[in-house]
Design a protein around this motif. Structure first.
Motif, PDB file in Angstrom:
ATOM      1  N   ALA A 359       0.838  -1.200   0.000  1.00 26.76           N
ATOM      2  CA  ALA A 359       0.000   0.000   0.000  1.00 26.76           C
ATOM      3  C   ALA A 359       0.872   1.248   0.000  1.00 26.76           C
ATOM      4  CB  ALA A 359      -0.916  -0.013   1.225  1.00 26.76           C
ATOM      5  N   ARG A 360       0.370   2.322  -0.587  1.00 26.79           N
ATOM      6  CA  ARG A 360       1.111   3.581  -0.641  1.00 26.79           C
ATOM      7  C   ARG A 360       0.974   4.367   0.667  1.00 26.79           C
ATOM      8  NH1 ARG A 360       2.029   4.354  -6.292  1.00 26.79           N
ATOM      9  NH2 ARG A 360       2.257   2.212  -7.060  1.00 26.79           N
ATOM     10  N   ASN A 361      -0.029   4.054   1.447  1.00 32.91           N
ATOM     11  CA  ASN A 361      -0.184   4.698   2.748  1.00 32.91           C
ATOM     12  C   ASN A 361       0.481   3.833   3.819  1.00 32.91           C
ATOM     13  OD1 ASN A 361      -2.379   2.839   2.148  1.00 32.91           O
ATOM     14  ND2 ASN A 361      -3.176   3.362   4.166  1.00 32.91           N
ATOM     15  N   ALA A 362       0.562   4.341   5.052  1.00 33.41           N
ATOM     16  CA  ALA A 362       1.211   3.604   6.134  1.00 33.41           C
ATOM     17  C   ALA A 362       0.461   2.308   6.444  1.00 33.41           C
ATOM     18  CB  ALA A 362       1.280   4.473   7.389  1.00 33.41           C
ATOM     19  N   VAL A 363       1.219   1.244   6.672  1.00 29.89           N
ATOM     20  CA  VAL A 363       0.659  -0.052   7.063  1.00 29.89           C
ATOM     21  C   VAL A 363       1.063  -0.310   8.507  1.00 29.89           C
ATOM     22  CG1 VAL A 363       0.669  -2.539   6.622  1.00 29.89           C
ATOM     23  CG2 VAL A 363       0.751  -0.925   4.705  1.00 29.89           C
ATOM     24  N   ASN A 364       0.094  -0.423   9.396  1.00 31.31           N
ATOM     25  CA  ASN A 364       0.360  -0.628  10.815  1.00 31.31           C
ATOM     26  C   ASN A 364      -0.456  -1.811  11.324  1.00 31.31           C
ATOM     27  OD1 ASN A 364       1.944   1.853  11.139  1.00 31.31           O
ATOM     28  ND2 ASN A 364      -0.008   2.900  10.827  1.00 31.31           N
ATOM     29  N   ASN A 365       0.218  -2.877  11.723  1.00 39.05           N
ATOM     30  CA  ASN A 365      -0.495  -4.025  12.280  1.00 39.05           C
ATOM     31  C   ASN A 365       0.438  -4.824  13.172  1.00 39.05           C
ATOM     32  OD1 ASN A 365       1.011  -5.841  10.584  1.00 39.05           O
ATOM     33  ND2 ASN A 365      -0.379  -5.311   8.895  1.00 39.05           N
ATOM     34  N   TYR A 366      -0.022  -5.965  13.626  1.00 38.90           N
ATOM     35  CA  TYR A 366       0.763  -6.781  14.545  1.00 38.90           C
ATOM     36  C   TYR A 366       1.234  -8.083  13.896  1.00 38.90           C
ATOM     37  CZ  TYR A 366      -1.085  -3.420  17.847  1.00 38.90           C
ATOM     38  OH  TYR A 366      -1.405  -2.240  18.486  1.00 38.90           O
ATOM     39  N   TYR A 383       3.927  -5.780  19.974  1.00 39.92           N
ATOM     40  CA  TYR A 383       3.617  -6.794  18.957  1.00 39.92           C
ATOM     41  C   TYR A 383       2.358  -7.576  19.276  1.00 39.92           C
ATOM     42  CZ  TYR A 383       6.284  -9.305  22.507  1.00 39.92           C
ATOM     43  OH  TYR A 383       6.740  -9.801  23.697  1.00 39.92           O
ATOM     44  N   TYR A 384       1.478  -7.001  20.088  1.00 38.90           N
ATOM     45  CA  TYR A 384       0.207  -7.662  20.405  1.00 38.90           C
ATOM     46  C   TYR A 384      -0.837  -6.579  20.659  1.00 38.90           C
ATOM     47  CZ  TYR A 384       1.639  -6.337  25.101  1.00 38.90           C
ATOM     48  OH  TYR A 384       2.037  -5.612  26.190  1.00 38.90           O
ATOM     49  N   GLU A 385      -2.112  -7.013  20.677  1.00 39.19           N
ATOM     50  CA  GLU A 385      -3.208  -6.055  20.851  1.00 39.19           C
ATOM     51  C   GLU A 385      -4.394  -6.804  21.446  1.00 39.19           C
ATOM     52  OE1 GLU A 385      -6.267  -3.075  20.109  1.00 39.19           O
ATOM     53  OE2 GLU A 385      -6.325  -5.095  19.238  1.00 39.19           O
ATOM     54  N   PRO A 386      -5.057  -6.248  22.481  1.00 39.40           N
ATOM     55  CA  PRO A 386      -4.875  -4.884  22.996  1.00 39.40           C
ATOM     56  C   PRO A 386      -3.597  -4.725  23.812  1.00 39.40           C
ATOM     57  CG  PRO A 386      -6.484  -6.067  24.298  1.00 39.40           C
ATOM     58  CD  PRO A 386      -6.151  -6.950  23.135  1.00 39.40           C
ATOM     59  N   ASN A 387      -3.135  -3.491  23.943  1.00 39.91           N
ATOM     60  CA  ASN A 387      -1.917  -3.224  24.689  1.00 39.91           C
ATOM     61  C   ASN A 387      -2.013  -1.863  25.357  1.00 39.91           C
ATOM     62  OD1 ASN A 387      -0.505  -1.065  22.903  1.00 39.91           O
ATOM     63  ND2 ASN A 387      -1.017  -2.703  21.438  1.00 39.91           N
ATOM     64  N   SER A 388      -1.076  -1.587  26.251  1.00 36.72           N
ATOM     65  CA  SER A 388      -1.051  -0.327  27.004  1.00 36.72           C
ATOM     66  C   SER A 388       0.084   0.578  26.549  1.00 36.72           C
ATOM     67  CB  SER A 388      -0.890  -0.622  28.504  1.00 36.72           C
ATOM     68  OG  SER A 388      -1.891  -1.487  28.970  1.00 36.72           O
ATOM     69  N   TYR A 389       0.621   0.324  25.326  1.00 34.64           N
ATOM     70  CA  TYR A 389       1.816   1.041  24.898  1.00 34.64           C
ATOM     71  C   TYR A 389       1.584   1.910  23.664  1.00 34.64           C
ATOM     72  CZ  TYR A 389       4.082  -2.036  28.221  1.00 34.64           C
ATOM     73  OH  TYR A 389       4.436  -2.686  29.365  1.00 34.64           O
ATOM     74  N   GLY A 390       0.333   2.223  23.409  1.00 37.34           N
ATOM     75  CA  GLY A 390       0.056   3.148  22.314  1.00 37.34           C
ATOM     76  C   GLY A 390       0.145   2.551  20.933  1.00 37.34           C
TER      77      GLY A 390
END
Length: 483
Positions: A359-366, A383-390
């Motif tokens: 993708a041309r836009n940012a790719v953010n996942n785990y 590297y996991y979700e949900p998380n407390s680190y933003g």
């Protein structure tokens, strides 16, 4: 003296001192295993071919752009369709369906028409064919269907017995068979054919209101086809005729273009329309749901490297963006899994990270690890979700729109089983010359079939579509229409 730019190196960047002679024990050998450059070259060469696609193996591709020419934001919140004049870069791959990677371009076969839009909200893949319908309407039959189009396990030859046995036992294929055996079964070039999303999809607007849609790419070059004898001659002289034509047209500045139109159906019409609108073996009448222009696709740049771009390009109808959802189409539902899964097997778990697919836009996942992970793999981030680190979180406004479902969990067919009306309507739309060529093509294709039982069963389907259609094919095969 070699400059840094043209200095030959190993794959790990070390300079190569001799690329013409192996390291041997004396001038006559044998070759020493310590010649790691030789081993690397041979090992890499052995792995230069990824497994070819099971279907759509032979293909050609090009880059271009899609420009919106009509504001349909009342129907979809998809960002790349949001305003007139908006341009989105895209890549397209055309292909034949049944043949292997080295097969001829000009065979009678549907053509794949797969478009990847690099939108600001992620990639959107529209993966269709040059026909508005397909042979089957449930993905559970797809492996069997494709087996009939491939080679006999003993003779390794194409098998007309399997082809027509399957079609005659699957009357839903009749509409697509009629298209395939017509003049449009062999397009003159990839530029001179229409494209279709084929399936029914769902558009959803910013207010959450939805409509059903079908996609139509109308070639601006006009539809042109090849006579079978001409196609056969070209196949023997230049098996890559369509690939070469597309490349040369773009190279010479003759940029091919298509107008994208959609048919739009209100959601409630799905319950009352005379054909099931989710059945991919059927079309929607354009009298009932007229074509509405959306935009224009132009191909203006050839790939720099065929393997990196065309061969490693991966498409899936499940590659969606906000504002575009799927429908209950059973064939589509199966493809949502099968396509992504095929790419994970063929190219790798990280196929989406390759330049042609990324993708041309940012790719953010785990998602982490896997073969051929070539970026920083998320570094040391959470590297996991949900998380407390933003870490990245979901955006509820981009959930797929809900739709009502009902009934028992069971293996059931579509309610509508009229497989003959639309095929007959198509036959009657053809001119007499077109009908004659259609009949001649079908008779020629069915003559090698060994069992009259199969021929007669298929003749019955043609007759139900139109009595003249069935009668002429029966006569051509020296048979009578069954009672």
């Amino acid at each position: 003296m070699s400059t840094e730019k043209n200095k030959l190196t190993t794959s790990w960047g070390a300079p190569v001192g001799d690329n013409q002679n192996s390291i041997t024990a004396g001038p006559r050998g044998p070759v020493l295993i310590q010649d790691v450059h030789l081993l690397e070259k041979l090992a890499h060469f052995n792995r230069e071919r990824v497994p070819e696609r099971v279907v759509h193996a032979k293909g050609a591709g090009a880059h271009g752009y899609f420009e919106v020419t009509n504001d349909l934001s009342a129907y979809t919140k998809a960002n790349f369709l949001s305003e007139v004049g908006k341009r989105t870069p895209m890549f397209i791959r055309f292909s034949t369906v049944a043949g292997e990677l080295g097969s001829a371009d000009t065979v009678r076969d549907p053509r794949g028409f797969a478009v990847k839009f690099y939108t600001e909200e992620g990639n959107y893949d529209l993966v269709g064919n040059n026909t508005p319908v397909f042979f089957i309407r449930d993905a559970i039959k797809f492996p069997d269907f494709i087996h009939t189009q491939k080679r006999h396990p003993q003779t390794h030859l194409k098998n007309p017995n399997a082809v027509w046995d399957f079609w005659s036992l699957s009357p839903e294929s009749l509409h697509q068979v009629t298209i395939l055996m017509s003049d449009r079964g062999i397009p003159a070039t990839l530029r001179h054919m229409h494209g279709f999303g084929s399936h029914t999809f769902k558009w959803v607007n910013a207010e959450g209101q939805g409509v059903w849609v079908k996609y139509h790419f109308k070639t601006e070059q006009g539809v042109q086809n090849l006579a079978p004898e001409v196609a056969a001659q070209i196949a023997g002289v230049n098996a890559d005729y369509h690939t070469e034509d597309l490349f040369n047209a773009i190279e010479n500045g003759d940029y091919p273009a298509w107008k994208l139109c959609v048919q739009i159906m209100p959601l409630e019409d799905a319950n009352t329309y005379r054909f099931d609108p989710f059945d991919v073996t059927k079309v929607w009448s354009q009298k009932d749901y007229p074509l509405i222009e959306v935009g224009r696709m132009v191909l203006d740049r050839n790939p720099e490297n065929y393997f990196a771009e065309v061969e490693q390009a991966t498409f899936s109808p499940g590659t969606l963006v906000p504002g575009i959802d799927v429908s209950p189409d059973k064939m589509l539902q199966g493809r949502l899994f099968a396509y992504h899964d095929a790419h994970r097997y063929r190219v790798g778990a990280n196929h989406q990270d390759l330049p042609i697919n990324r993708a041309r836009n940012a790719v953010n996942n785990y998602q982490r690890d896997g073969q051929m992970r070539h970026d920083n793999n998320g570094g040391g981030s959470v590297y996991y979700e949900p998380n407390s680190y933003g870490g990245p979180t979901e955006t509820p406004e981009n959930k797929q729109a809900a739709y009502e479902v009902s009934g028992l969990a069971d293996s059931v067919a579509y309610d509508h089983n009229d497989h003959f009306t639309q095929a007959g309507d198509l036959y009657r739309l053809l001119s007499e010359d077109e009908r004659a060529r259609l009949v001649q093509t079908i008779v020629g294709a069915m003559q090698p079939v060994e069992k009259d039982e199969i021929k007669l069963r298929q003749i019955g389907h043609f007759y139900k579509a139109d009595p003249e259609y069935g009668q002429r094919i029966a006569e051509g095969l020296g048979l009578s229409v069954p009672e």
